[in-house]
Design an enzyme around this catalytic site. Structure first.
Site, PDB file in Angstrom:
ATOM      1  N   GLY A 299       0.827  -1.202   0.000  1.00 36.21           N
ATOM      2  CA  GLY A 299       0.000   0.000   0.000  1.00 36.21           C
ATOM      3  C   GLY A 299       0.854   1.241   0.000  1.00 36.21           C
ATOM      4  O   GLY A 299       1.942   1.261  -0.572  1.00 36.21           O
ATOM      5  N   VAL A 303       0.158   4.549   5.512  1.00 33.77           N
ATOM      6  CA  VAL A 303      -0.311   3.381   6.243  1.00 33.77           C
ATOM      7  C   VAL A 303       0.858   2.459   6.578  1.00 33.77           C
ATOM      8  O   VAL A 303       0.867   1.801   7.624  1.00 33.77           O
ATOM      9  CB  VAL A 303      -1.399   2.641   5.443  1.00 33.77           C
ATOM     10  CG1 VAL A 303      -1.864   1.391   6.183  1.00 33.77           C
ATOM     11  CG2 VAL A 303      -2.576   3.560   5.171  1.00 33.77           C
ATOM     12  N   GLY A 304       1.868   2.425   5.711  1.00 34.95           N
ATOM     13  CA  GLY A 304       3.046   1.622   6.003  1.00 34.95           C
ATOM     14  C   GLY A 304       3.696   2.005   7.322  1.00 34.95           C
ATOM     15  O   GLY A 304       4.153   1.145   8.089  1.00 34.95           O
ATOM     16  N   GLU A 321       5.627  -3.244   0.945  1.00 36.95           N
ATOM     17  CA  GLU A 321       5.636  -3.015  -0.501  1.00 36.95           C
ATOM     18  C   GLU A 321       4.885  -1.717  -0.747  1.00 36.95           C
ATOM     19  O   GLU A 321       3.656  -1.698  -0.736  1.00 36.95           O
ATOM     20  CB  GLU A 321       4.981  -4.191  -1.239  1.00 36.95           C
ATOM     21  CG  GLU A 321       5.706  -5.511  -1.089  1.00 36.95           C
ATOM     22  CD  GLU A 321       7.021  -5.556  -1.843  1.00 36.95           C
ATOM     23  OE1 GLU A 321       7.242  -4.677  -2.705  1.00 36.95           O
ATOM     24  OE2 GLU A 321       7.825  -6.467  -1.591  1.00 36.95           O
ATOM     25  N   CYS A 355       1.573   0.112  -8.889  1.00 34.49           N
ATOM     26  CA  CYS A 355       2.634   0.677  -8.043  1.00 34.49           C
ATOM     27  C   CYS A 355       3.932   0.881  -8.809  1.00 34.49           C
ATOM     28  O   CYS A 355       4.718   1.780  -8.469  1.00 34.49           O
ATOM     29  CB  CYS A 355       2.871  -0.209  -6.824  1.00 34.49           C
ATOM     30  SG  CYS A 355       3.353  -1.909  -7.217  1.00 34.49           S
TER      31      CYS A 355
END
Length: 545
Positions: A299, A303-304, A321, A355
């Site tokens: 994501g 949020v990581g 990732e 991504c």
């Protein structure tokens, strides 16, 4: 776990309409019989079916038993009921702590398993050693493969509903992609898992040493919305192949795909070792409060950071990732028609919501001007004169992202595209020229079908431009110069590097896929997934004699 011959073994007669409805809704799951959404007569019919199998010892998995009473409810609520295809109930002692329900004989819904209960249940399974044998691992991978080959229509429909994906893209980037990863893993898993000898120093003469891969335990896989099937299932391939139990968290922003996977996965993989937890922020927050042995998140960086902070409380390792702005350097004197075709194909796949999609182009002013008409022709070759009518062109995932993307269109001169329809979440494949490096479109990862072209005098300035920013998930270049390729490889840092073809490196199962710095940490695919989801244990043996 789904039995291949269950339909042959289970009775086909005697099901009431309510019984048929139970099978339709709950097949392949362990449920509390008091929570089934049927009334008195339906429960009686299913109780009698179960009773017909009592005492045969055909329960699925170890530690399971038959517990049925003819003409009455299945009353042992500490024992759940496993529903096979064809209308066969089996008792399962692994269904611990069944959900509370209203009084029997009324219509009521199955209460979902809490994240804490799911993790505890999977950890109990892992501690039995059930997930470690090669036979179990292979069975899970074959189950995932069967899910994809037996239910492609379900996934295609869900992906189209969530993202407007065409059948072509759904197979190419989600279904077939994951099948190839499964097949590659099945072909090589035995070799990857073999202990690797290590030399010992002279003072340990007579000793032997080696390393071996041990499963980590219970791992959490959190998937994004842009490739909601592939990016949930492909990490699961590695996690299951490594012998772990898996909590799978599909993206709530792709609700149709999330629902399809939550429905199908328990039918094809071991439900005592794999749990699907659906939901949004509250459910994800609850999951992150639990202790896992590894967390795999795909994501964005915001949020990581949340995931990494939560993992730190338990000293849980993470794979992140993420993404970033993946640049494309276009050198002078290249075949611009070929460059434009490959650039457009990589950029506008999945409506730019990839991504590793090219985020922006760096090139000299003369090449930039010559590239503009070539890109216009490339877009038309892919999607026709009106991409809105193309069956192969997708849509933006939701209105929030649509609004974010359309706000970027004023960052440059529109070369092609620019058309948008909020009602259908359509945003045309768009190329922007005369883009200032400080403009909004250059301040964040675009993650949509907008391609800005930024001019620099040459290679030196392009390298400096790239290095002044966060390390990207991918860097691409179109050049005929060996020296340019050498310099880009040695003087820049990125998760992956592709010359002449964007995006394609992630389809090579023998290459690790992952980011560096702000674009992520850790990697996976093929044998690298085994390394990610395993502990490489050092072993030394010295005889006593």
């Amino acid at each position: 776990m789904r039995h291949p011959d269950a339909r042959d073994r289970c009775p086909q007669q005697g099901l009431s309409e309510e019984g048929v409805e139970v099978e339709r809704r709950y097949v392949g799951t362990v449920v509390d019989p008091g929570a089934l959404a049927v009334g008195h007569d339906g429960l009686l019919a299913w109780s009698r079916l179960c009773q017909s199998y009592a005492g045969r010892g055909e329960g699925q998995g170890s530690g399971q038993k038959d517990d049925c009473r003819s003409g009455d409810y299945l009353t042992t609520l500490s024992v759940g009921i496993y529903i096979y295809p064809g209308g066969c109930l089996r008792a399962s002692s692994n269904a611990r702590n069944p959900p509370r329900t209203r009084e029997r004989g009324t219509m009521h819904q199955l209460a979902p398993e809490s994240p804490a209960d799911a993790v505890a249940r999977l950890r109990a399974t892992f501690r039995t050693g059930r997930t470690k044998p090669m036979s179990w691992r292979v069975t899970q991978l074959r189950g995932l493969r069967a899910l994809l080959t037996e239910h492609p229509a379900d996934l295609v429909e869900a992906l189209h509903e969530d993202l407007g994906k065409s059948s072509y893209e759904a197979f190419r980037t989600e279904i077939d992609f994951t099948i190839r990863e499964i097949d590659h893993t099945l072909d090589h898993l035995d070799t990857w898992l073999r202990p690797e000898p290590a030399p010992v120093p002279p003072h340990l003469a007579g000793a032997t040493a080696w390393t071996q891969y041990d499963p980590l335990g219970v791992v959490l896989v959190i998937a994004p919305w842009n490739y909601p099937a592939q990016l949930l299932l492909t990490p699961m391939v590695g996690a299951l192949a490594a012998g772990n139990a898996v909590v799978a968290k599909p993206s709530e922003l792709a609700p149709a795909t999330s629902a399809a996977l939550a429905r199908l996965l328990p039918r094809y993989v071991d439900p005592d070792a794999v749990a699907v937890v659906e939901g949004g922020v509250p459910e994800t927050t609850a999951l992150l409060a639990e202790r896992f042995d590894h967390i795999f998140y795909t994501g964005n960086g915001t949020v990581g950071r949340v995931v990494m902070t939560a993992a730190a409380r338990h000293l849980t390792p993470v794979t992140l990732e993420l993404g970033g702005k993946s640049p494309v350097f276009v050198d002078r004197d290249t075949d611009l028609e070929a460059v434009a075709a490959r650039l457009a194909s990589g950029k506008f796949l999945n409506a730019g919501q990839t991504c590793v999609a090219p985020d922006y182009v760096l090139t000299d002013p003369d090449t930039a001007r010559a590239l503009e008409p070539a890109l216009t022709r490339a877009v038309e070759a892919l999607y026709g004169t009106d991409p809105a009518t193309s069956e192969r062109y997708g849509r933006i995932v939701n209105e929030r992202h649509f609004d974010r993307l359309t706000a970027l269109l004023g960052s440059g001169r529109v070369v092609t595209g620019g058309d948008a329809d909020r009602a259908t979440k359509y945003l045309a494949p768009t190329v922007l020229a005369d883009v200032d490096p400080g403009s909004p479109v250059m301040s964040e990862e675009i993650f949509g079908p907008v391609l800005p072209v930024v001019t620099v005098p040459g290679l030196d300035e392009a390298i400096a431009f790239i290095n002044d920013r966060d390390k990207p998930l991918a860097l691409y270049a179109f050049t005929e110069s060996d020296e340019t390729r050498r310099r880009l490889a040695s003087e820049t840092s990125s998760g992956g590097l592709g010359f002449g073809l964007p995006v394609a490196h992630l389809t090579v199962s023998d290459l690790p896929f992952g980011g560096v710095g702000g674009s992520g940490m850790g990697n996976y695919h093929g044998r690298y997934s085994i390394e990610t989801f395993s502990h490489r244990k050092a072993v030394l043996e010295k005889p006593l004699g």
